[in-house]
Design an enzyme around this catalytic site. Structure first.
Site, PDB file in Angstrom:
ATOM      1  N   ASP A 189     -24.190  36.464 -21.803  1.00 55.74           N
ATOM      2  CA  ASP A 189     -24.073  34.992 -20.986  1.00 55.74           C
ATOM      3  C   ASP A 189     -23.482  34.815 -22.269  1.00 55.74           C
ATOM      4  O   ASP A 189     -22.932  32.362 -22.002  1.00 55.74           O
ATOM      5  CB  ASP A 189     -24.755  34.865 -20.427  1.00 55.74           C
ATOM      6  CG  ASP A 189     -25.031  35.627 -18.886  1.00 55.74           C
ATOM      7  OD1 ASP A 189     -23.597  36.009 -18.647  1.00 55.74           O
ATOM      8  OD2 ASP A 189     -25.793  36.245 -18.712  1.00 55.74           O
TER       9      ASP A 189
ATOM     10  N   ASP B  36     -23.692  33.672 -13.807  1.00 51.63           N
ATOM     11  CA  ASP B  36     -23.784  34.140 -14.233  1.00 51.63           C
ATOM     12  C   ASP B  36     -24.154  35.446 -12.523  1.00 51.63           C
ATOM     13  O   ASP B  36     -25.948  34.892 -12.397  1.00 51.63           O
ATOM     14  CB  ASP B  36     -24.416  35.154 -15.624  1.00 51.63           C
ATOM     15  CG  ASP B  36     -25.064  36.661 -15.253  1.00 51.63           C
ATOM     16  OD1 ASP B  36     -23.615  37.262 -15.081  1.00 51.63           O
ATOM     17  OD2 ASP B  36     -25.996  36.739 -15.487  1.00 51.63           O
TER      18      ASP B  36
ATOM     19  N   ASP C  46     -28.429  34.264 -18.074  1.00 56.62           N
ATOM     20  CA  ASP C  46     -29.674  34.569 -18.477  1.00 56.62           C
ATOM     21  C   ASP C  46     -29.336  35.753 -19.213  1.00 56.62           C
ATOM     22  O   ASP C  46     -30.614  35.692 -20.486  1.00 56.62           O
ATOM     23  CB  ASP C  46     -30.431  35.067 -17.090  1.00 56.62           C
ATOM     24  CG  ASP C  46     -30.287  36.991 -16.389  1.00 56.62           C
ATOM     25  OD1 ASP C  46     -29.023  36.675 -16.120  1.00 56.62           O
ATOM     26  OD2 ASP C  46     -30.995  37.660 -17.139  1.00 56.62           O
TER      27      ASP C  46
END
Length: 643
Positions: free
Chosen positions: A542, A337, A538
């Site tokens: 996600d 990410d 995080d």
């Protein structure tokens, strides 16, 4: 009226560890087994007190044997299969029947310890989903019949008018009908920059209203909201991770069946084939049972994994289970990410283009000090860090969709905002300033134009800065054997392209929703030579991808949902530790293979000698326990590893 308390930006609640009743019971029984073993051994070898000896061993057998026996009987009658639980109980009883109760107690303790450690890692599925659900507020203020009314989440209906004030979390998917604001959408989309919302714009449940009161019409019920969809994705993804468990179950029953069938065969062969008397045949059969018991086999993997996990934890990498450590050894593809993982998820002043940078920054800081917008705070912070004193302004007024205006010390209008605000004040940008704006837009940075009356003093760029050392971390990861790093983000294409170029990443996907990330994780795993796929993230957005990937990795500064969903947590937010963790996982894999080869080798060599009468029981116990000590020592060796 009930109000919602939000965690301050950047703050994290204290980590919680809940000892469930099941885990508390397992820990208690394992402790009783150990206490009984030590008491019995003290009574037998040190104090020579038979009463103490048998009291201890009986305690160990009851505490360690009854739970395993219940599991074995359940598997036998409910699932129609034999497992290692039954084999361990019978091996312990067999050892006791030939006068080696201590050996039986040791077998039961080691097996109980292994099961307890596995139980400790269970239950994170429900914890992750609960953490995700906690993003929903208990309810919201709804405008009905011209009156504001607090409604529980389940009472909110399509068509209701939500009244959302600054700092409140949006309770349902809705469309703005009145007012303007900025919304933090990072929990859902990963977008690092707050998004301006005007009438007609949609608000997603679980996002946070930052700085303006708005009214919005509910367009989807709570059960079909963005957040509810995320929960569904989590539940679906969590059920698709069972490779290690399936492999263990596949071999457990055949092994137990082979050994159990071997014991009566050995006894019958010795008693009737070779004419041994009952006592000698039983002695050899029980020696075979003890030698063939999978004590070293059972402890081979936990000894290695626990040591490796301890070494990793010392270096700031927390593995939630040994299965996660084992999975990392096979990872070849890592999806990252962007926001909050590769970047700091914090707006930072990256560029100032002005004839007099100090004057332009001082004026911008003086103006932006009157705003709570993250971009404004980035400008103020940059002025503080550079020792620039903000210019004093008065009568500051925010102009939604434009920026902020005020009056300077000389009474002139001063301003900071976008091109619309510049036009409002009759200011015209020169060619260099236009070029700077274009370049900032191409890079995905937000821009701030600063001016005094019709004069443009400067152009500033604000963006989400990369984490320190992240480029070096990705390079080290490639050196550890990761062949396919890829970046996934909900940010715009221009932002993703700029960040990927800075990091040397050749593959990235942008403008993704959570379900897009989930789909791409599956696609990456299907590519030839991809190996297992890890996802590093995080945010709430996600969480489904973290759960769907073969291995989910979260940074500790992330959300509770991401941390609960992940298999691995980088406690120091240092991606550089991941490369060391990969090397550790592969070393652990090699050690496990060595241990299992040795453990089965001892069984294959010593068991036939025991049947032939060449290995007396004391020597068999020595070989058996010596093998256990060896595999444990091999595991402890990994404690020296530095992540």
């Amino acid at each position: 009226m009930t109000t919602q308390t939000l965690t301050p930006p950047g703050a994290r609640p204290e980590p919680r560890f809940t000892l469930t009743p099941e885990l508390r019971r397992a820990v208690t029984l394992t402790a009783l087994t150990l206490a009984g073993l030590l008491t019995g051994a003290a009574g037998e070898f040190l104090l020579h007190l038979p009463a103490l000896q048998w009291a201890g061993y009986v305690t160990a057998f009851l505490a360690g044997g009854i739970p395993a026996g219940r599991e074995a009987l359940h598997s036998l009658f409910a699932e129609r299969k034999l497992d290692v639980d039954l084999l361990m109980v019978l091996a312990a009883l067999g050892a006791a029947s030939i006068g080696q109760a201590a050996d039986g107690a040791i077998l039961l303790f080691l097996f109980s310890l292994s099961n307890t450690l596995q139980d400790w890692a269970m239950g994170r599925t429900s914890s992750a989903i609960q953490a995700l659900m906690n993003l929903n507020p208990e309810g919201a203020t709804v405008l009905r019949g011209g009156q504001e009314k607090w409604c529980e989440l389940g009472d909110i209906r399509i068509g209701d008018i939500l009244v959302v004030r600054p700092g409140e979390r949006i309770a349902a998917d809705a469309r703005v009908t009145r007012g303007q604001t900025s919304v933090d959408e990072s929990p859902i989309t990963g977008e690092s920059v707050p998004v301006d919302k005007a009438p007609g714009a949609e608000l997603a449940s679980g996002t946070v209203n930052l700085n303006g009161s708005v009214q919005a019409t509910v367009i989807r019920p709570a059960g079909e909201s963005t957040l509810a969809r995320l929960v569904g994705l989590m539940e679906q993804a969590q059920t698709q991770k069972s490779r290690t468990e399936s492999l263990t179950e596949r071999w457990e029953s055949p092994y137990a069946m082979t050994v159990l069938l071997g014991v009566p065969v050995v006894y019958a062969l010795l008693r009737f084939g070779f004419g041994l008397n009952v006592d000698d045949a039983w002695y050899r059969a029980m020696t075979f049972m003890v030698v063939a018991s999978p004590c070293a086999v059972v402890i081979s993997t936990p000894a290695v994994m626990l040591s490796a996990m301890a070494a990793a934890a010392r270096g700031g990498v927390l593995f939630k289970s040994s299965a996660a450590l084992d999975a990392l050894a096979d990872v070849r593809t890592v999806a990252f990410d962007k926001t909050g993982t590769l970047t700091q998820a914090k707006m930072t002043l990256t560029r100032v283009m002005a004839d007099d940078e100090g004057t332009a920054l001082a004026l911008a800081a003086g103006l932006e000090a009157h705003s709570e917008h993250p971009i404004a705070q980035a400008v103020v912070t940059a002025a503080q860090e550079r020792g620039v004193t903000p210019e004093h302004v008065q009568d500051a007024q925010a102009i939604p969709g434009h920026g902020i205006e005020a009056r300077g010390a000389d009474g002139a209008v001063v301003w900071a905002g976008n091109t619309r605000l510049a036009g409002r004040n009759g200011a015209t940008l020169n060619a260099a300033q236009h070029a700077a704006l274009t370049e900032l837009g191409r890079q995905g940075s937000s821009s701030v134009i600063v001016g005094r009356g019709p004069q443009v003093l400067g152009v500033m760029g604000v963006a989400d800065a990369l984490r320190p050392g992240v480029a070096q971390a990705l390079s080290a990861l490639r050196g550890s054997g990761i062949t396919h790093p890829v970046m996934l983000t909900g940010d715009r294409q221009e932002v993703a392209q700029t960040v990927a170029a800075e990091l040397g990443l050749t593959e990235f996907r942008a403008e993704l929703l959570p379900e897009d990330k989930l789909r791409i994780i599956g696609e990456l795993g299907a590519q030839p030579g991809a190996g297992r796929v890890a996802m590093v993230g995080d945010g709430v957005n996600d969480a489904p991808a973290l759960a769907r990937a073969d291995l989910g990795v979260a940074v500790a500064s992330g959300t509770d949902v991401a941390i609960e969903s992940a298999d691995v947590v980088l406690m120091q937010n240092d991606l550089g530790r991941l490369a060391g963790a990969v090397r550790l996982a592969r070393d652990a894999r090699r050690t496990v293979i060595t241990n299992l080869t040795f453990a089965f080798g001892v069984i294959l060599i010593v068991a036939p000698l025991a049947v032939a009468g060449k290995v007396p029981l004391p020597l068999g116990v020595l070989a058996h326990e010596g093998g256990t000590v060896f595999v444990v020592f091999m595991g402890l060796r990994l404690l020296r590893h530095r992540v």
